[in-house]
Scaffold this motif. Structure first.
Motif, PDB file in Angstrom:
ATOM      1  N   LYS A 332       0.585  -1.315   0.431  1.00  0.00           N
ATOM      2  CA  LYS A 332       0.041   0.026  -0.030  1.00  0.00           C
ATOM      3  C   LYS A 332       0.914   1.612   0.037  1.00  0.00           C
ATOM      4  CE  LYS A 332      -3.730   2.457   2.510  1.00  0.00           C
ATOM      5  NZ  LYS A 332      -2.797   3.630   2.498  1.00  0.00           N
ATOM      6  N   ALA A 333       1.887   0.982   0.889  1.00  0.00           N
ATOM      7  CA  ALA A 333       2.676   2.387   1.178  1.00  0.00           C
ATOM      8  C   ALA A 333       2.755   2.710   0.079  1.00  0.00           C
ATOM      9  CB  ALA A 333       4.147   2.383   1.602  1.00  0.00           C
ATOM     10  N   LEU A 334       3.345   1.536  -1.060  1.00  0.00           N
ATOM     11  CA  LEU A 334       4.371   1.772  -3.261  1.00  0.00           C
ATOM     12  C   LEU A 334       3.036   2.536  -3.656  1.00  0.00           C
ATOM     13  CD1 LEU A 334       7.237   1.666  -3.607  1.00  0.00           C
ATOM     14  CD2 LEU A 334       5.756  -0.644  -5.471  1.00  0.00           C
ATOM     15  N   GLY A 335       2.000   1.847  -3.661  1.00  0.00           N
ATOM     16  CA  GLY A 335       0.766   2.508  -4.102  1.00  0.00           C
ATOM     17  C   GLY A 335       0.841   4.143  -3.621  1.00  0.00           C
ATOM     18  N   ASP A 336       0.435   4.078  -2.550  1.00  0.00           N
ATOM     19  CA  ASP A 336       0.706   6.056  -2.068  1.00  0.00           C
ATOM     20  C   ASP A 336       1.988   6.771  -2.250  1.00  0.00           C
ATOM     21  OD1 ASP A 336      -1.995   5.067  -0.590  1.00  0.00           O
ATOM     22  OD2 ASP A 336      -0.675   4.921   1.100  1.00  0.00           O
ATOM     23  N   TYR A 337       2.537   6.188  -2.736  1.00  0.00           N
ATOM     24  CA  TYR A 337       4.301   6.977  -3.386  1.00  0.00           C
ATOM     25  C   TYR A 337       3.956   7.225  -4.667  1.00  0.00           C
ATOM     26  CZ  TYR A 337       9.066   7.688  -4.066  1.00  0.00           C
ATOM     27  OH  TYR A 337      10.556   8.367  -4.067  1.00  0.00           O
ATOM     28  N   GLU A 364      14.389   1.273 -11.072  1.00  0.00           N
ATOM     29  CA  GLU A 364      15.180   1.905  -9.934  1.00  0.00           C
ATOM     30  C   GLU A 364      15.145   2.683  -8.316  1.00  0.00           C
ATOM     31  OE1 GLU A 364      17.925   2.551 -11.791  1.00  0.00           O
ATOM     32  OE2 GLU A 364      16.844   0.930 -13.182  1.00  0.00           O
ATOM     33  N   VAL A 365      13.560   2.761  -8.511  1.00  0.00           N
ATOM     34  CA  VAL A 365      13.579   3.453  -6.752  1.00  0.00           C
ATOM     35  C   VAL A 365      13.318   2.044  -6.381  1.00  0.00           C
ATOM     36  CG1 VAL A 365      12.023   4.598  -5.101  1.00  0.00           C
ATOM     37  CG2 VAL A 365      12.137   5.398  -7.716  1.00  0.00           C
ATOM     38  N   VAL A 366      12.992   1.561  -6.751  1.00  0.00           N
ATOM     39  CA  VAL A 366      12.788  -0.586  -6.565  1.00  0.00           C
ATOM     40  C   VAL A 366      14.695  -0.488  -5.680  1.00  0.00           C
ATOM     41  CG1 VAL A 366      11.577  -2.482  -5.024  1.00  0.00           C
ATOM     42  CG2 VAL A 366      10.144  -0.547  -5.925  1.00  0.00           C
ATOM     43  N   ARG A 367      14.827  -0.386  -6.644  1.00  0.00           N
ATOM     44  CA  ARG A 367      16.794  -1.437  -6.596  1.00  0.00           C
ATOM     45  C   ARG A 367      16.949  -0.428  -5.013  1.00  0.00           C
ATOM     46  NH1 ARG A 367      20.341   1.706  -8.740  1.00  0.00           N
ATOM     47  NH2 ARG A 367      19.511   3.022  -9.692  1.00  0.00           N
ATOM     48  N   LEU A 368      17.080   1.112  -5.440  1.00  0.00           N
ATOM     49  CA  LEU A 368      17.840   1.498  -4.268  1.00  0.00           C
ATOM     50  C   LEU A 368      17.063   1.342  -3.586  1.00  0.00           C
ATOM     51  CD1 LEU A 368      17.642   5.519  -6.393  1.00  0.00           C
ATOM     52  CD2 LEU A 368      19.922   4.029  -5.869  1.00  0.00           C
ATOM     53  N   LEU A 369      16.679   1.315  -2.916  1.00  0.00           N
ATOM     54  CA  LEU A 369      14.955   0.943  -1.597  1.00  0.00           C
ATOM     55  C   LEU A 369      16.138  -0.723  -1.048  1.00  0.00           C
ATOM     56  CD1 LEU A 369      11.319   1.466  -1.743  1.00  0.00           C
ATOM     57  CD2 LEU A 369      12.842   3.406  -0.604  1.00  0.00           C
ATOM     58  N   LYS A 370      15.787  -1.744  -2.192  1.00  0.00           N
ATOM     59  CA  LYS A 370      16.581  -2.945  -1.296  1.00  0.00           C
ATOM     60  C   LYS A 370      18.457  -2.609  -1.146  1.00  0.00           C
ATOM     61  CE  LYS A 370      12.663  -5.492  -3.955  1.00  0.00           C
ATOM     62  NZ  LYS A 370      12.843  -6.310  -5.256  1.00  0.00           N
ATOM     63  N   GLU A 378      10.742   5.505   4.288  1.00  0.00           N
ATOM     64  CA  GLU A 378      11.358   5.651   4.778  1.00  0.00           C
ATOM     65  C   GLU A 378      12.631   6.452   3.303  1.00  0.00           C
ATOM     66  OE1 GLU A 378      13.367   2.950   7.507  1.00  0.00           O
ATOM     67  OE2 GLU A 378      11.790   2.723   8.267  1.00  0.00           O
ATOM     68  N   SER A 379      12.011   6.575   2.705  1.00  0.00           N
ATOM     69  CA  SER A 379      12.993   6.815   1.176  1.00  0.00           C
ATOM     70  C   SER A 379      13.351   8.664   2.075  1.00  0.00           C
ATOM     71  CB  SER A 379      12.308   6.629   0.001  1.00  0.00           C
ATOM     72  OG  SER A 379      13.149   7.430  -0.700  1.00  0.00           O
ATOM     73  N   PRO A 380      14.426   8.007   1.204  1.00  0.00           N
ATOM     74  CA  PRO A 380      15.421   9.700   1.282  1.00  0.00           C
ATOM     75  C   PRO A 380      14.363  10.478   0.446  1.00  0.00           C
ATOM     76  CG  PRO A 380      17.278   8.499   0.899  1.00  0.00           C
ATOM     77  CD  PRO A 380      15.925   7.418   1.266  1.00  0.00           C
ATOM     78  N   LEU A 381      14.301   9.457  -1.071  1.00  0.00           N
ATOM     79  CA  LEU A 381      13.797  10.145  -2.493  1.00  0.00           C
ATOM     80  C   LEU A 381      12.138  10.428  -2.551  1.00  0.00           C
ATOM     81  CD1 LEU A 381      14.901  10.303  -5.439  1.00  0.00           C
ATOM     82  CD2 LEU A 381      14.477   8.527  -5.375  1.00  0.00           C
ATOM     83  N   SER A 382      11.856  11.422  -2.201  1.00  0.00           N
ATOM     84  CA  SER A 382      10.897  11.897  -1.758  1.00  0.00           C
ATOM     85  C   SER A 382       9.617  11.235  -3.167  1.00  0.00           C
ATOM     86  CB  SER A 382      10.509  13.521  -1.325  1.00  0.00           C
ATOM     87  OG  SER A 382      10.742  14.696  -2.685  1.00  0.00           O
ATOM     88  N   PRO A 383       8.282  11.440  -3.329  1.00  0.00           N
ATOM     89  CA  PRO A 383       7.775  11.757  -4.258  1.00  0.00           C
ATOM     90  C   PRO A 383       8.099  12.495  -5.425  1.00  0.00           C
ATOM     91  CG  PRO A 383       6.779  10.152  -2.461  1.00  0.00           C
ATOM     92  CD  PRO A 383       7.934  11.043  -2.300  1.00  0.00           C
ATOM     93  N   GLU A 384       8.063  13.944  -4.781  1.00  0.00           N
ATOM     94  CA  GLU A 384       8.403  15.457  -5.476  1.00  0.00           C
ATOM     95  C   GLU A 384       9.830  15.415  -6.245  1.00  0.00           C
ATOM     96  OE1 GLU A 384       5.267  15.988  -2.262  1.00  0.00           O
ATOM     97  OE2 GLU A 384       6.902  15.015  -2.665  1.00  0.00           O
ATOM     98  N   ALA A 385      10.476  14.380  -5.554  1.00  0.00           N
ATOM     99  CA  ALA A 385      11.747  14.038  -6.134  1.00  0.00           C
ATOM    100  C   ALA A 385      11.588  13.438  -7.724  1.00  0.00           C
ATOM    101  CB  ALA A 385      12.976  13.622  -5.206  1.00  0.00           C
ATOM    102  N   VAL A 386      10.789  12.282  -7.817  1.00  0.00           N
ATOM    103  CA  VAL A 386      10.929  11.600  -8.782  1.00  0.00           C
ATOM    104  C   VAL A 386       9.603  12.530 -10.041  1.00  0.00           C
ATOM    105  CG1 VAL A 386       9.875   8.762  -9.289  1.00  0.00           C
ATOM    106  CG2 VAL A 386      10.327   9.140  -7.642  1.00  0.00           C
TER     107      VAL A 386
END
Length: 495
Positions: A332-337, A364-370, A378-386
């Motif tokens: 759910k959190a990924l969908g919200d993102y 790419e985002v999931v790669r960095l999170l993993k 807790e991602s330092p990369l905000s949705p606004e940044a993407v």
């Protein structure tokens, strides 16, 4: 959600499975007292009071939020809500409830007669829900060599129990049911759904019978399963064990068995109790619950979008593939993102932006999170940044290769991509094919062997030339444009 076909364990016997799922509710205080439920990582026996310690003469008070969360869950599972409900005392002679009984619900629960649909082998299977009711959790035993300690912090936490009908026929179906149920609870916001922390627990009832027989076989109950994989493995082992006993002419004993994860076996814990062993009677210290139709309708109207509806919307509104919609919905959190990325984007082409956002998030985002082993929350990369990165790509301010470099830097520093682009001094991409011609001519002249290999039929040689052009342009050129111009040049040499 689609899976491979569910294969029967045995062609001569049918497995019958029902699940009892316990979920701690995300209330701030316990079920019948004001003690905080924020006891995770706290010292033992620090979130306690006379009520949850079971002291004589104390009076419980019903947690209204817990009742609301239970009704929310029941409505999401298509249950009916009675106008009258009550709590009962369940005699409980084990040391993890010091007062000797548990406040639960027996004959008039908060809800009954619902269902949950799961997809198995491309087909929908409706699993009946017998009831969703409310009770209090027990204390936690910590076993030592020769003795046990009791931590009362957990005692009295609001615990919701979801009891299924014996409608599942394979361990795979049971796992899918558990996963779908967890999804629903998380979307409702009533539970964290973390099995590894014990906030979601499952007891399974399993029996076997000859195929074609109507009468149910003798069931055993399995406990101590702390993951979806454990549920499936434990049920498969126990079903095979029961079948082997029957083939040898033995009888199945109704009992409670524990799952030993390390050994991969179920082991006897105790002979199973019947309901009359619990000596249920109405809880004398709590009034009956009268549930108005208006209250139920208000809760129904406030329910959030549930997983199946989100999957369907992602496919219809955003054009995501079934796999993309599934992955984006299961977390759910990924969908919200993902939705936040779309909401802050400058681009108004919803489907086009959704597709590119999905691609970058799921790769790419999931790669960095993993790589950092952190959740998207807790991602330092905000949705606004993407969204900013995608806007830069759409405006052809950077190339796809540069975008990956920018994304890595933004993830590491928390800076917006536009600032990273400026800091790195990236020049706008080369969009004019004619500007590439002198560079490509130079590369061809300096790499005659690679050129001859390509002209001789070695198609992979093209990538080596493309790589050299990209290097010389410092990533400013678009790879597809470079390949197109190179191919035209090389074909003119062949001619």
């Amino acid at each position: 959600m689609t899976t491979t076909a569910s294969t029967p364990i045995d062609t001569d016997f049918e497995v019958v499975i029902g699940l009892e799922v316990h979920s701690q509710l995300l209330t701030k205080s316990k079920m019948f007292c004001s003690c905080s439920t924020g006891y995770a990582n706290e010292a033992p026996n620090t979130h306690v009071c006379p009520v949850c310690m079971g002291m004589p003469g104390v009076l419980p008070v019903i947690n209204e939020e817990a009742v609301k969360y239970t009704i929310m869950t029941a409505l999401a599972l298509h249950c009916s809500i009675p106008e009258y409900s009550k709590f009962d005392r369940k005699s409980y002679p084990y040391p993890d409830l010091m007062k000797g009984y548990q406040i639960s619900q027996y004959d008039i629960p908060l809800s009954r007669d619902g269902y949950l649909t799961v997809e198995v082998g491309g087909q929908s299977r409706r699993i009946g829900i017998t009831r969703v009711h409310l009770e209090e959790d027990t204390a936690k035993l910590q076993h030592r060599e020769g003795y046990s300690l009791i931590d009362v912090n957990r005692a009295g936490t609001a615990l919701m129990e979801i009891v299924s009908e014996p409608d599942m026929r394979t361990p795979e179906e049971a796992r899918l049911y558990m996963q779908k149920l967890r999804e629903t609870l998380v979307y409702l916001g009533v539970s964290s759904g973390r099995m590894e922390e014990g906030s979601l627990r499952c007891d399974a009832n399993v029996s076997v019978r000859p195929r074609g027989q109507e009468k149910l076989g003798t069931k055993t109950e399995i406990k101590n399963m702390n993951s979806f994989r454990s549920v499936e493995r434990a049920l498969e082992y126990e079903a095979k064990r029961q079948i082997a006993v029957l083939r040898e002419g033995g009888n199945i004993r109704q009992e409670t068995r524990g799952w030993d994860e390390a050994r991969g076996v179920t082991v006897t814990q105790r002979v199973k109790e019947h309901a009359n062993d619990y000596r249920y009677f109405p809880e004398p210290d709590l009034p009956p619950l009268v549930i108005s139709r208006k209250y139920v309708e208000e809760i129904q109207a406030s329910l959030p979008e549930l997983p199946d509806a989100r999957r369907a919307r992602y496919a219809s509104d955003y054009g995501l593939s079934e796999q993309e919609a599934n992955v984006m919905t299961e977390d759910k959190a990924l969908g919200d993102y993902f939705e936040r990325v779309l909401s802050v984007s400058k681009v108004k082409d919803t489907k086009g932006r959704a597709k590119s956002a999905s691609n970058w998030i799921l790769s790419e985002v999931v790669r960095l999170l993993k790589a950092k082993s952190i959740p998207v929350q807790e991602s330092p990369l905000s949705p606004e940044a993407v969204a900013n990165l995608l806007d830069l790509l759409d405006a052809e301010r950077i190339t796809g290769k540069q975008a990956k470099e920018v994304l890595d830097e933004s993830f590491a520093t928390g800076e917006m991509p536009a600032k990273v682009v400026e800091k790195k001094g990236f020049k706008p991409p080369i969009t004019d094919a004619s500007a590439l011609e002198p560079i490509i001519n130079d590369i061809i002249a300096k790499n005659q062997k690679i050129v001859n290999d390509y002209l001789g039929g070695k198609m992979n040689a093209m990538q080596a030339l493309v790589g050299q052009v990209m290097k010389q342009t410092r990533g400013q050129a678009k790879a597809d444009m470079v390949q197109s111009v190179l191919k035209a040049k090389l074909e003119s040499l062949q001619g």
